[in-house]
Design an enzyme around this catalytic site. Structure first.
Site, PDB file in Angstrom:
ATOM      1  N   THR A 166       0.829  -1.205   0.000  1.00  0.00           N
ATOM      2  CA  THR A 166       0.000   0.000   0.000  1.00  0.00           C
ATOM      3  C   THR A 166       0.864   1.257   0.000  1.00  0.00           C
ATOM      4  O   THR A 166       0.390   2.323  -0.341  1.00  0.00           O
ATOM      5  CB  THR A 166      -0.912   0.018   1.252  1.00  0.00           C
ATOM      6  OG1 THR A 166      -0.120  -0.358   2.375  1.00  0.00           O
ATOM      7  CG2 THR A 166      -2.069  -0.957   1.111  1.00  0.00           C
ATOM      8  N   ASP A 169       9.842   1.086   4.759  1.00  0.00           N
ATOM      9  CA  ASP A 169      10.900   0.477   5.575  1.00  0.00           C
ATOM     10  C   ASP A 169      11.810   1.538   6.200  1.00  0.00           C
ATOM     11  O   ASP A 169      12.172   1.459   7.373  1.00  0.00           O
ATOM     12  CB  ASP A 169      11.745  -0.485   4.718  1.00  0.00           C
ATOM     13  CG  ASP A 169      10.879  -1.487   3.978  1.00  0.00           C
ATOM     14  OD1 ASP A 169       9.742  -1.724   4.416  1.00  0.00           O
ATOM     15  OD2 ASP A 169      11.330  -2.022   2.945  1.00  0.00           O
ATOM     16  N   GLU A 189      17.995   3.867  -1.810  1.00  0.00           N
ATOM     17  CA  GLU A 189      17.392   2.647  -2.352  1.00  0.00           C
ATOM     18  C   GLU A 189      16.792   2.889  -3.747  1.00  0.00           C
ATOM     19  O   GLU A 189      16.981   2.098  -4.666  1.00  0.00           O
ATOM     20  CB  GLU A 189      16.308   2.141  -1.391  1.00  0.00           C
ATOM     21  CG  GLU A 189      15.690   0.845  -1.861  1.00  0.00           C
ATOM     22  CD  GLU A 189      15.498  -0.166  -0.767  1.00  0.00           C
ATOM     23  OE1 GLU A 189      16.487  -0.477  -0.075  1.00  0.00           O
ATOM     24  OE2 GLU A 189      14.358  -0.623  -0.590  1.00  0.00           O
ATOM     25  N   GLY A 249      12.934 -10.456   4.316  1.00  0.00           N
ATOM     26  CA  GLY A 249      11.798  -9.541   4.284  1.00  0.00           C
ATOM     27  C   GLY A 249      11.658  -8.747   5.569  1.00  0.00           C
ATOM     28  O   GLY A 249      10.578  -8.265   5.891  1.00  0.00           O
ATOM     29  N   LEU A 250      12.763  -8.589   6.312  1.00  0.00           N
ATOM     30  CA  LEU A 250      12.719  -7.824   7.566  1.00  0.00           C
ATOM     31  C   LEU A 250      13.490  -6.504   7.441  1.00  0.00           C
ATOM     32  O   LEU A 250      13.864  -5.897   8.441  1.00  0.00           O
ATOM     33  CB  LEU A 250      13.280  -8.667   8.722  1.00  0.00           C
ATOM     34  CG  LEU A 250      12.527  -9.976   8.998  1.00  0.00           C
ATOM     35  CD1 LEU A 250      13.230 -10.805  10.071  1.00  0.00           C
ATOM     36  CD2 LEU A 250      11.079  -9.707   9.419  1.00  0.00           C
ATOM     37  N   SER A 262      32.333  -4.168   6.728  1.00  0.00           N
ATOM     38  CA  SER A 262      31.159  -4.779   7.339  1.00  0.00           C
ATOM     39  C   SER A 262      31.576  -6.009   8.128  1.00  0.00           C
ATOM     40  O   SER A 262      32.397  -6.799   7.659  1.00  0.00           O
ATOM     41  CB  SER A 262      30.167  -5.192   6.239  1.00  0.00           C
ATOM     42  OG  SER A 262      29.232  -6.124   6.760  1.00  0.00           O
TER      43      SER A 262
END
Ligand code: GLA
Length: 374
Positions: free
Chosen positions: A29, A162, A150, A114-115, A60
């Site tokens: 949405t 996100d 992004e 997907g987190l 990293s």
């Protein structure tokens, strides 16, 4: 030269932490100018900025080696480093005199589940840079910069939820976001007081064609909005749905619109219930959201559906896939006493299906991005 033997002061460093997220409800949405209700995980990424040295260097804890650049070079560096160096490149492009520095990132958000591990990464870097360089970015600019990494540097057409929740989440609350105005408002989400728990099942199902499918859904929604003559699907209300179905004609676009319109309604209903203190009552809305993603938006996969079904059979009040889809994680709202049994039932189901063993863990809403003592 008199200071031959005096120790050099350690270069000052600045550290910030930004969380990954679970989306409680409101999927696909955000890029339709609609509503979402995510919350921050207790898992996140820390970015440590040390000014000095030569060029811009990224390291990293989860990757080998270091990546050094003096210029913007998205195609020349590995994906993770694009998220770390992207904010610097954008700032430099906007005329900020960015000094040489090293940035080290360390994340415990599972990758590709997907987190929003990527939002945690970029938001931690933006927050640390804002502090280290005294940029005074403010909430709107931090969000715009994180989203631009992004959308413009990495080139993923994601919708902004996100980064918004990673930056602005409030501990103990879900974050109601209006993705048109970008206004946010914290909604109490006290699982413990309700005797409930939220479990995340990482199905570890391999993401299938996720980038292309995501872009196709977004393009489909934009096409439907054009056909319906509205700026975005946010502007189609539940009462307009029958007329919209007739005007669209085509099954694929009808399904996409039905998902988005009903999902926006479910977000609003969930917010109302939570504001009224009735956490248990949101269960059926979560499950209805999953059915809509599975049947109308067509973004689920067998492992994900099996995890949702197993959770419901094991006593969950509601369950749904969270995130962009085509794999990833499922959330289940459960009585606290039923968590272990539910995870066992899901694990058993995956064994029967011949799938990789899933992982399950509990989540509660954590805080948004912040500077932490070094
Ligand atoms: C991904 C994107 C978000 C959002 C979700 C689906 O997580 O990054 O912007 O579109 O998918 O709700």
């Amino acid at each position: 030269m008199t200071a031959q033997s005096s120790p050099q002061p350690a270069p000052a460093s600045t550290r910030a932490l930004a969380p990954g997220r679970v989306n409680l409800i409101g999927e696909h949405t955000d890029y339709n100018d609609g509503f979402v209700l995510p919350f921050a995980l207790g898992l996140g990424c820390t970015a440590t900025v040390v000014l000095g040295g030569e060029g811009w260097v990224a390291t990293s804890a989860q990757q080998d080696g270091e990546v050094a650049t003096t210029t913007c070079a998205p195609s020349a560096v590995p994906g993770w480093a694009t998220y770390v160096l992207g904010p610097i490149w954008l700032l430099a492009d906007r005329g900020v005199d960015v000094p040489p520095m090293r940035i080290h990132v360390d994340s415990n958000v599972p990758l590709g589940a997907g987190l929003s591990s990527s939002a945690a990464l970029v938001c931690s870097v933006v927050t640390a840079l804002d502090e280290a360089l005294s940029l005074g970015l403010g909430a709107e600019e931090s969000l715009a910069l994180s989203r631009a990494v992004e959308n413009d540097v990495v080139g993923a057409p994601t919708g902004g939820m996100d980064q918004l929740v990673s930056l602005r989440a409030v501990e103990g609350h879900a974050l109601f976001c209006d993705m048109r105005s970008l206004e946010t408002s914290p909604v109490p989400f006290d699982l413990e007081a309700a005797g409930l728990a939220m479990v995340v099942i990482d199905t570890r199902a391999p993401h299938r064609h996720v980038d292309g499918e995501y872009a196709e859904r977004r393009a489909g929604c934009e096409e439907a909005a054009r056909v319906l003559g509205v700026p975005a699907l946010r502007d189609v209300g539940a009462d307009d749905l029958d007329t919209a179905m007739e005007r669209l004609g085509e099954d694929r676009l009808q399904r996409y619109v039905r998902h988005v319109v009903t999902e926006n309604d479910r977000v609003l209903a969930t917010v109302d219930l939570l504001r009224g203190g009735d956490v248990a009552a949101i269960g059926p809305l979560l499950t209805a959201s999953h059915a809509s993603m599975r049947d109308d938006f067509a973004i689920s996969v067998p492992e994900v559906d099996a995890a949702v079904d197993a959770l419901l059979e094991a006593g969950a009040l509601g369950a749904r896939m969270t995130g962009g889809g085509f794999g990833g994680c499922v959330i289940g709202l459960l009585p606290r006493a039923g968590v272990e049994h539910a995870i066992e039932v899901v694990t058993q189901r995956f064994g029967d299906g011949g799938w990789q063993e899933p992982t399950g863990f509990l989540v509660t809403p954590g805080p948004g991005a912040h500077v932490v003592p070094d």
